[in-house]
Design a protein around this motif. Sequence first.
Motif, PDB file in Angstrom:
ATOM      1  N   ARG A   1       5.701  -4.219  40.793  1.00  0.00           N
ATOM      2  CA  ARG A   1       5.787  -2.955  40.051  1.00  0.00           C
ATOM      3  C   ARG A   1       6.150  -1.797  40.975  1.00  0.00           C
ATOM      4  O   ARG A   1       6.884  -0.896  40.582  1.00  0.00           O
TER       5      ARG A   1
ATOM      6  N   VAL B   1       9.864  -1.933  41.368  1.00  0.00           N
ATOM      7  CA  VAL B   1      10.551  -1.398  40.189  1.00  0.00           C
ATOM      8  C   VAL B   1      10.422   0.119  40.165  1.00  0.00           C
ATOM      9  O   VAL B   1      11.389   0.829  39.849  1.00  0.00           O
TER      10      VAL B   1
ATOM     11  N   PHE C   1       7.181  -2.105  33.858  1.00  0.00           N
ATOM     12  CA  PHE C   1       7.994  -3.287  34.106  1.00  0.00           C
ATOM     13  C   PHE C   1       7.468  -4.008  35.343  1.00  0.00           C
ATOM     14  O   PHE C   1       7.345  -3.410  36.395  1.00  0.00           O
ATOM     15  N   THR C   2       7.198  -5.286  35.212  1.00  0.00           N
ATOM     16  CA  THR C   2       6.826  -6.084  36.371  1.00  0.00           C
ATOM     17  C   THR C   2       8.045  -6.858  36.851  1.00  0.00           C
ATOM     18  O   THR C   2       8.399  -6.817  38.023  1.00  0.00           O
ATOM     19  N   GLU C   3       8.691  -7.538  35.934  1.00  0.00           N
ATOM     20  CA  GLU C   3       9.918  -8.274  36.226  1.00  0.00           C
ATOM     21  C   GLU C   3      10.910  -7.994  35.106  1.00  0.00           C
ATOM     22  O   GLU C   3      11.095  -8.821  34.206  1.00  0.00           O
ATOM     23  N   PRO C   4      11.551  -6.820  35.140  1.00  0.00           N
ATOM     24  CA  PRO C   4      12.471  -6.495  34.047  1.00  0.00           C
ATOM     25  C   PRO C   4      13.641  -7.470  34.008  1.00  0.00           C
ATOM     26  O   PRO C   4      14.109  -7.930  35.058  1.00  0.00           O
ATOM     27  N   ARG C   5      14.059  -7.793  32.792  1.00  0.00           N
ATOM     28  CA  ARG C   5      15.204  -8.710  32.674  1.00  0.00           C
ATOM     29  C   ARG C   5      16.446  -8.049  33.259  1.00  0.00           C
ATOM     30  O   ARG C   5      16.522  -6.822  33.370  1.00  0.00           O
TER      31      ARG C   5
ATOM     32  N   VAL D   1      18.243  -4.319  32.497  1.00  0.00           N
ATOM     33  CA  VAL D   1      17.480  -3.380  31.681  1.00  0.00           C
ATOM     34  C   VAL D   1      17.368  -2.018  32.361  1.00  0.00           C
ATOM     35  O   VAL D   1      17.472  -0.981  31.696  1.00  0.00           O
ATOM     36  N   LEU D   2      17.188  -1.972  33.668  1.00  0.00           N
ATOM     37  CA  LEU D   2      17.123  -0.686  34.348  1.00  0.00           C
ATOM     38  C   LEU D   2      18.469   0.024  34.325  1.00  0.00           C
ATOM     39  O   LEU D   2      18.528   1.258  34.231  1.00  0.00           O
TER      40      LEU D   2
ATOM     41  N   TYR E   1      18.619   1.776  31.017  1.00  0.00           N
ATOM     42  CA  TYR E   1      17.852   3.019  31.055  1.00  0.00           C
ATOM     43  C   TYR E   1      18.635   4.106  31.776  1.00  0.00           C
ATOM     44  O   TYR E   1      18.727   5.240  31.309  1.00  0.00           O
TER      45      TYR E   1
END
Length: 170
Positions: free
Chosen positions: A28, A31, A144-148, A151-152, A155
């Motif tokens: 995290r 991220v 988000f721990t492990e965003p697919r 995805v970032l 955003y």
Amino acid sequence: GIKFRCHALAMGLGHVQLPELDAVNEKRRGVLQQVHEMVEEIPGLAPVRVLEKATPGGFFGYRLLYQPDDLGGLPVDRFVEALQAEGADVSRCDYPLLHRLPLFANGFDIYGGDRGPLAGDYGGAGDLPVSEAAHEQVLALPAFTEPRAGVLDQYQEAFRKVAANAGGLL
């Protein structure tokens, strides 16, 4: 009220997940660093400053500061609405300031001297005007721990698009 008692299922889940806490927090934090880097170049957004000796965990999600003056005074609610329309899971800060909770605001004389409630009427302006003003500008993103993959980037594109079109949203 807050009783600080945990039920058995939550205790069991915590017991199983606790050994993974350091790894989850490390992911995290990574991220969070990516989120901070992606908003550096976007007007109207700034990362929440983390003190040098602090180690953020990210378990409540990520927070950004909205700076309306950078976008012509676009109200925070309109900014959030536009981001949501772009598919970004962004909201206003979803927790109250502690000094506005009824315990403090409705009669707990924290300073002594029969001064009365810390914050006056519940929800009113109180003794912490800087904190209260900043709180109005805090945006919340998911934890988000492990965003697919990608995805970032989605955003970041939503942030860029809304910032670039802020004049039309006024």
